[in-house]
Every structure is written in structure tokens, then in C-alpha cells.
Design an enzyme around this catalytic site. Structure first.
Site, short mmCIF file in Angstrom:
data_model
loop_
_atom_site.label_atom_id
_atom_site.label_comp_id
_atom_site.label_asym_id
_atom_site.label_seq_id
_atom_site.Cartn_x
_atom_site.Cartn_y
_atom_site.Cartn_z
N SER A 52 -24.44 17.04 3.15
CA SER A 52 -23.32 17.18 2.22
C SER A 52 -23.06 15.89 1.47
CB SER A 52 -22.03 17.49 2.98
OG SER A 52 -22.19 18.56 3.84
N HIS A 87 -28.37 22.22 -0.65
CA HIS A 87 -27.00 22.19 -0.11
C HIS A 87 -26.42 23.60 -0.13
CE1 HIS A 87 -22.67 20.43 -0.38
NE2 HIS A 87 -23.00 20.67 0.86
N GLU A 97 -26.69 24.15 -4.02
CA GLU A 97 -26.84 22.99 -4.90
C GLU A 97 -28.22 22.41 -4.60
OE1 GLU A 97 -23.41 20.48 -4.00
OE2 GLU A 97 -23.36 19.82 -6.06
N ASN A 106 -18.88 18.32 -3.61
CA ASN A 106 -17.92 17.52 -2.85
C ASN A 106 -17.31 16.38 -3.67
OD1 ASN A 106 -17.78 18.95 -0.44
ND2 ASN A 106 -19.80 18.19 0.14
#
Ligand code: NAD
Length: 281
Positions: free
Chosen positions: A118, A139, A151, A189
Site C-alpha cells: 500500500s 494494489h 492500481e 492512499n
């Protein structure tokens, strides 16, 4: 390269989800973990999830039985038979760098090595292998069987061919790949965690109760869940760790974790997984 057999390293929340989706998408799957208890838990979680999806008509009996045939192992001995390795182990740079060294030594020449990290730099992970052109970020989102997005993160040395293969694989797994360049927090994120952190600041400063903050974002912004409830789902320790990575790597005060977030983590109030976070479970 044709991918038929996928080897997943780490059988936790994400690893077992990735293994399940790969199996129901028609790939032969091996799932590895160093903790025997994690393998048992993964087997049970996949069984429960596929039973539910089958009941709801979201997967066929054939897909369900494909998930039942996932191989669970405790070492990398059979990694040489795989055409792709996806790492989904604990989010700790030292652990991941060690695993990638081992993956590089155990996987066949030419195999793509992907990471579900992450927040750890794909470029840094790749530099620890002899094949940075074949290292890439995949991801997946939690829960993997339900969430559409993957991702796809290119490290500095990731080749076009590797990226293309992974983009096609994501589609074959029923997912929507979105490409991002390697940067702290990637796209997801980088945006999500500062929003959650801001909600914690608002709570800390008494702008609203947890319920009020979450209701405003649900009813006013059409978010399916409020940021504080989402923080409880992700794990407050995970959110704090990602904010620390953003602050350290991007060097800007705007990524400073809210003091209340740190205090809650210190108190062991990590969200759903510990039974208490911004809400009680
Ligand atoms: P988890 O703690 O549920 O599972 C991690 C697993 O890795 C554990 O079972 C552990 O035993 C295993 N492990 C540790 N060292 C290992 C090794 N050397 N070899 C094999 N297995 C090993 O964690 P998770 O939530 O599944 O997260 C895994 C990865 O996915 C992390 O990189 C995390 O950042 C990322 N991720 C998590 C989420 C999420 O919502 N949980 C979402 C997207 C990405």
C-alpha cells in the site's frame, strides 16, 4: 508470457482474497504463508466467501470448486512452477525486501514479481532483485472479491511489457486496472489517507461527533461510508503508518498525522480488528 499458474505469497486478508479471485478466474493457484494458522484461516475464509458468492449467484459451481483446489504451502519450493508471483505479505519494508530477494531466487527466469504493497516504493523493492524491469505493483482493494480497482504501479525500471501483461491479467481477473507512477501512497492512499486524517483532526478539535462527521460525508458527498468508519475498517495503525510514510517521503507538514490518531493507536484502539476504534464493535 502466458500466465496459467499464480503463486501468492502471504495468506492474510489480501493474500487469500487475491488467491480466491485468481482461482475463480481460471488460474491454477498456490498460496503460501509462514504461519500455519494463517493458512488454515485463509482456507476457511475462502470457503465461506465462495459459498456466499455462489448462494447469491455471483459465481458458478465450477468457479467455487476451482477455489477449493487452491494449494496451500508453507515455503517457496513450488514457486518455480508458477508463471507469476504476487506478494501480499505484512506491510514492513524489511520483510518485503527479504521476500523479494527470496522470490527472485526461487521463481523461474522471466517471471513477473508483483507486490500488493500500500505504501512501500516499488522502485526500492525492485532494486532488491536482479530484474527491476519485471517488478510491478498490483494494489488490490479490500475486500478483493468485491472491489473492482487494481492500481497498477510502475517502478522506475518497470518495462512496458511487464505493465501490459499485468493490465491484461487484471482484466482477465474481472478487475479494472488503473496505472499510477511510483510515488508515496500512489494515487489511492495519497488522497484517501489525508482525507481520513483531516476527519480525525476535525474530531480532535470538536468540530463534530464521529457520527456527525461520517453523516456529513455520507449524505452530503455521497460517500458509501464515513471516513472514521472507514478508518476503523482499514485499521487505525495502517492509516497512521501510511500518513507517516507520506510525511517522511513527501516532506510536507500537511501530511502530519493527527495527534488523536496516534493516541488511539497507542491505546490499542485499532478499529474493527481490536473491537474498538472511533466506534465500538
Ligand atoms: P495481513 O496481516 O492480514 O496478512 C499478511 C500475511 O503475511 C500474514 O498472514 C503473515 O503471516 C504473512 N507473512 C509475513 N511474512 C511472510 C513471509 N516471509 N512469507 C510469507 N508470508 C508472510 O495483511 P494484509 O492486510 O493482507 O496486507 C498484506 C499486504 O496488502 C500489505 O502490503 C498491505 O499494505 C496490503 N494491502 C492491504 C489492504 C487492506 O485493506 N488490508 C489493502 C490494500 C493493500
Amino acid at each position: 508470457m502466458t500466465i496459467k499458474h499464480i503463486f501468492v505469497v502471504g495468506a492474510g486478508t489480501m493474500g487469500n482474497g487475491i488467491a480466491q479471485v485468481a482461482a475463480t478466474s481460471g488460474y491454477q493457484v498456490t498460496c503460501m504463508d509462514v504461519q500455519p494458522a494463517a493458512l488454515e484461516k485463509a482456507k476457511a475464509a475462502i470457503g465461506q466467501s465462495t459459498a456466499k458468492l455462489f448462494e447469491k449467484g455471483m459465481i458458478t459451481a465450477k468457479q467455487k470448486s476451482a477455489a477449493d483446489s487452491i494449494q496451500f504451502v508453507s515455503n517457496m519450493d513450488t514457486m518455480k512452477d508458477a508463471d507469476l508471483v504476487i506478494e501480499a505479505a505484512t506491510e514492513n519494508p524489511e520483510v518485503k525486501l527479504r521476500i523479494f530477494k527470496d522470490m527472485n531466487a526461487n521463481a523461474r527466469e522471466g517471471v513477473i514479481l508483483a507486490s500488493n504493497t500500500s505504501s512501500i516504493s516499488i522502485t526500492k523493492i525492485a532494486a532488491n532483485t536482479k530484474c527491476p524491469d519485471r517488478v510491478i505493483g498490483m494494489h488490490f482493494m479490500n475486500p478483493v472479491p468485491l472491489m473492482k480497482l487494481v492500481e497498477v504501479i510502475r517502478g522506475l525500471g518497470t518495462s512496458d511489457e511487464t505493465t501490459q501483461t499485468i493490465v491484461e491479467l487484471c482484466r482477465a481477473m474481472g478487475k479494472e486496472p488503473v496505472e499510477a507512477n511510483d510515488s508515496p501512497g500512489f494515487i489511492s492512499n495519497r488522497i484517501l489517507c489525508p482525507m481520513i486524517n483531516e476527519a480525525v483532526f476535525a474530531l480532535q478539535e470538536g468540530v463534530g461527533t464521529p457520527e456527525a462527521i461520517d453523516q456529513v460525508m455520507k449524505l452530503g458527498m455521497n460517500h458509501p461510508m464515513g471516513p472514521l468508519a472507514l478508518a476503523d475498517l482499514i485499521g487505525l495503525d495502517v492509516v497512521l503508518f501510511i500518513m507517516e510514510v507520506l510525511q517522511k517521503e513527501l516532506g510536507e507538514d500537511k501530511y502530519r498525522p493527527a495527534y488523536l490518531l496516534r493516541k488511539m493507536v497507542d491505546a490499542g484502539r485499532l478499529g474493527r480488528k481490536s473491537g474498538r476504534g472511533f466506534y465500538q464493535y
